[in-house]
Design a protein around this motif. Structure first.
Motif, PDB file in Angstrom:
ATOM      1  N   GLY A  21      35.206  34.185 -18.950  1.00 11.91           N
ATOM      2  CA  GLY A  21      35.339  33.529 -17.658  1.00 11.91           C
ATOM      3  C   GLY A  21      35.068  32.042 -17.806  1.00 11.91           C
ATOM      4  N   HIS A  22      34.649  31.418 -16.715  1.00  6.98           N
ATOM      5  CA  HIS A  22      34.354  29.988 -16.711  1.00  6.98           C
ATOM      6  C   HIS A  22      33.017  29.737 -16.018  1.00  6.98           C
ATOM      7  N   LEU A  23      32.226  28.869 -16.611  1.00  3.39           N
ATOM      8  CA  LEU A  23      30.926  28.499 -16.059  1.00  3.39           C
ATOM      9  C   LEU A  23      31.137  27.500 -14.924  1.00  3.39           C
ATOM     10  N   VAL A  24      30.683  27.848 -13.728  1.00  2.00           N
ATOM     11  CA  VAL A  24      30.875  27.008 -12.550  1.00  2.00           C
ATOM     12  C   VAL A  24      29.650  26.142 -12.292  1.00  2.00           C
ATOM     13  N   ARG A  25      28.464  26.759 -12.346  1.00  2.00           N
ATOM     14  CA  ARG A  25      27.244  26.028 -11.991  1.00  2.00           C
ATOM     15  C   ARG A  25      26.036  26.749 -12.573  1.00  2.00           C
ATOM     16  N   MET A  26      24.964  25.978 -12.795  1.00  4.02           N
ATOM     17  CA  MET A  26      23.695  26.561 -13.217  1.00  4.02           C
ATOM     18  C   MET A  26      22.618  26.068 -12.268  1.00  4.02           C
ATOM     19  N   GLU A  27      21.725  26.972 -11.854  1.00  7.05           N
ATOM     20  CA  GLU A  27      20.643  26.629 -10.935  1.00  7.05           C
ATOM     21  C   GLU A  27      19.376  27.355 -11.347  1.00  7.05           C
ATOM     22  N   ARG A  28      18.258  26.735 -11.007  1.00 11.24           N
ATOM     23  CA  ARG A  28      16.952  27.353 -11.277  1.00 11.24           C
ATOM     24  C   ARG A  28      16.425  27.924  -9.959  1.00 11.24           C
ATOM     25  N   HIS A  29      16.088  29.221  -9.985  1.00  8.81           N
ATOM     26  CA  HIS A  29      15.524  29.894  -8.810  1.00  8.81           C
ATOM     27  C   HIS A  29      14.284  30.655  -9.243  1.00  8.81           C
ATOM     28  N   GLY A  30      13.163  30.326  -8.632  1.00  6.91           N
ATOM     29  CA  GLY A  30      11.921  31.050  -8.932  1.00  6.91           C
ATOM     30  C   GLY A  30      11.531  30.989 -10.393  1.00  6.91           C
ATOM     31  N   GLY A  31      11.792  29.882 -11.049  1.00  7.58           N
ATOM     32  CA  GLY A  31      11.417  29.745 -12.447  1.00  7.58           C
ATOM     33  C   GLY A  31      12.417  30.318 -13.429  1.00  7.58           C
ATOM     34  N   GLN A  32      13.460  30.978 -12.946  1.00  6.72           N
ATOM     35  CA  GLN A  32      14.465  31.552 -13.836  1.00  6.72           C
ATOM     36  C   GLN A  32      15.774  30.796 -13.676  1.00  6.72           C
ATOM     37  N   LEU A  33      16.485  30.586 -14.781  1.00  2.22           N
ATOM     38  CA  LEU A  33      17.755  29.872 -14.769  1.00  2.22           C
ATOM     39  C   LEU A  33      18.894  30.865 -14.562  1.00  2.22           C
ATOM     40  N   PRO A  54      53.348  54.498   7.430  1.00  4.86           N
ATOM     41  CA  PRO A  54      52.435  54.647   6.293  1.00  4.86           C
ATOM     42  C   PRO A  54      52.067  53.285   5.692  1.00  4.86           C
ATOM     43  N   ALA A  55      50.856  53.188   5.207  1.00  2.00           N
ATOM     44  CA  ALA A  55      50.381  51.955   4.577  1.00  2.00           C
ATOM     45  C   ALA A  55      50.657  52.010   3.075  1.00  2.00           C
ATOM     46  N   THR A  56      50.844  50.861   2.503  1.00  2.00           N
ATOM     47  CA  THR A  56      51.017  50.731   1.067  1.00  2.00           C
ATOM     48  C   THR A  56      49.746  50.120   0.506  1.00  2.00           C
ATOM     49  N   GLU A  57      49.246  50.689  -0.582  1.00  2.00           N
ATOM     50  CA  GLU A  57      48.026  50.195  -1.200  1.00  2.00           C
ATOM     51  C   GLU A  57      48.281  49.872  -2.657  1.00  2.00           C
ATOM     52  N   GLY A  58      47.472  48.993  -3.203  1.00  2.00           N
ATOM     53  CA  GLY A  58      47.596  48.665  -4.617  1.00  2.00           C
ATOM     54  C   GLY A  58      46.452  47.795  -5.077  1.00  2.00           C
ATOM     55  N   ILE A  59      46.556  47.343  -6.303  1.00  2.00           N
ATOM     56  CA  ILE A  59      45.570  46.415  -6.848  1.00  2.00           C
ATOM     57  C   ILE A  59      46.326  45.239  -7.448  1.00  2.00           C
ATOM     58  N   ALA A  60      45.663  44.092  -7.472  1.00  2.00           N
ATOM     59  CA  ALA A  60      46.264  42.884  -8.022  1.00  2.00           C
ATOM     60  C   ALA A  60      45.183  42.078  -8.738  1.00  2.00           C
ATOM     61  N   PRO A  61      45.567  41.298  -9.740  1.00  2.00           N
ATOM     62  CA  PRO A  61      44.566  40.479 -10.413  1.00  2.00           C
ATOM     63  C   PRO A  61      44.044  39.387  -9.492  1.00  2.00           C
ATOM     64  N   GLY A  62      42.779  39.081  -9.648  1.00  2.00           N
ATOM     65  CA  GLY A  62      42.147  38.044  -8.848  1.00  2.00           C
ATOM     66  C   GLY A  62      40.997  37.433  -9.630  1.00  2.00           C
ATOM     67  N   VAL A  63      40.171  36.662  -8.944  1.00  2.00           N
ATOM     68  CA  VAL A  63      39.018  36.000  -9.563  1.00  2.00           C
ATOM     69  C   VAL A  63      37.818  36.175  -8.645  1.00  2.00           C
ATOM     70  N   GLU A  64      36.655  36.442  -9.247  1.00  2.00           N
ATOM     71  CA  GLU A  64      35.410  36.549  -8.488  1.00  2.00           C
ATOM     72  C   GLU A  64      34.364  35.668  -9.134  1.00  2.00           C
ATOM     73  N   GLU A  65      33.424  35.201  -8.327  1.00  2.00           N
ATOM     74  CA  GLU A  65      32.283  34.451  -8.845  1.00  2.00           C
ATOM     75  C   GLU A  65      31.066  35.359  -8.821  1.00  2.00           C
ATOM     76  N   ALA A  66      30.327  35.372  -9.919  1.00  2.00           N
ATOM     77  CA  ALA A  66      29.154  36.241 -10.035  1.00  2.00           C
ATOM     78  C   ALA A  66      27.974  35.443 -10.576  1.00  2.00           C
ATOM     79  N   TRP A  67      26.794  35.651  -9.964  1.00  2.00           N
ATOM     80  CA  TRP A  67      25.557  35.046 -10.482  1.00  2.00           C
ATOM     81  C   TRP A  67      25.005  35.952 -11.562  1.00  2.00           C
ATOM     82  N   ALA A  68      24.553  35.348 -12.656  1.00  2.00           N
ATOM     83  CA  ALA A  68      23.978  36.118 -13.756  1.00  2.00           C
ATOM     84  C   ALA A  68      22.818  35.324 -14.358  1.00  2.00           C
ATOM     85  N   PRO A  69      21.829  36.021 -14.921  1.00  2.00           N
ATOM     86  CA  PRO A  69      20.773  35.294 -15.629  1.00  2.00           C
ATOM     87  C   PRO A  69      21.397  34.487 -16.772  1.00  2.00           C
ATOM     88  N   ALA A  70      20.873  33.313 -17.029  1.00  2.00           N
ATOM     89  CA  ALA A  70      21.448  32.435 -18.056  1.00  2.00           C
ATOM     90  C   ALA A  70      21.504  33.116 -19.425  1.00  2.00           C
TER      91      ALA A  70
END
Length: 95
Positions: A21-33, A54-70
Motif C-alpha cells: 500500500g502507501h503510507l499516508v500519515r504517521m501520528e503518536r497517540h498515547g505514547g505509541q506511534l 431484482p437487484a444486481t450485486e457484485g464486488i469491485a476493486p477499491g482503496v481503504e485507509e487503515a490505522w496500524a501500529p508503526a
C-alpha cells in the motif's frame, strides 16, 4: 508526508501475510506511534434499476485507509531517511 505517498508494506495480524500500500500519515497517540496506510480492498456494490425489480450485486476493486501500529508497517530506508529529515525540519520550525 511526501507526495505521492511512499510505498509501504502492511503486515497483517497472525500469519495473514502482507499487503502492499502507501503510507499516508504517521501520528503518536498515547505514547505509541501509528501509521495510516492506504491499501487495496474489495468493495461490495448493489444496484436496483426499479422498485420491485431484482437487484444486481457484485464486488469491485477499491482503496481503504487503515490505522496500524508503526511496527506493522515497513518502508524503504530511503523513505525512512526522508521522514526523519522532515521531522527534524518540523522540530526546528516549532522551536
Amino acid at each position: 508526508m511526501p507526495t505521492p505517498y511512499p510505498e509501504a508494506r502492511l503486515h497483517l495480524p497472525g500469519n495473514a501475510g502482507t499487503v502492499k500500500g502507501h503510507l499516508v500519515r504517521m501520528e503518536r497517540h498515547g505514547g505509541q506511534l501509528w501509521a495510516l496506510v492506504r491499501v487495496p480492498a474489495w468493495k461490495r456494490w448493489r444496484s436496483q434499476l426499479a422498485v420491485g425489480e431484482p437487484a444486481t450485486e457484485g464486488i469491485a476493486p477499491g482503496v481503504e485507509e487503515a490505522w496500524a501500529p508503526a511496527e506493522a508497517v515497513d518502508v524503504s530506508e530511503e523513505v525512512m531517511g526522508d521522514l526523519r529529515a522532515q521531522r527534524a525540519l518540523e522540530r526546528l520550525g516549532a522551536a
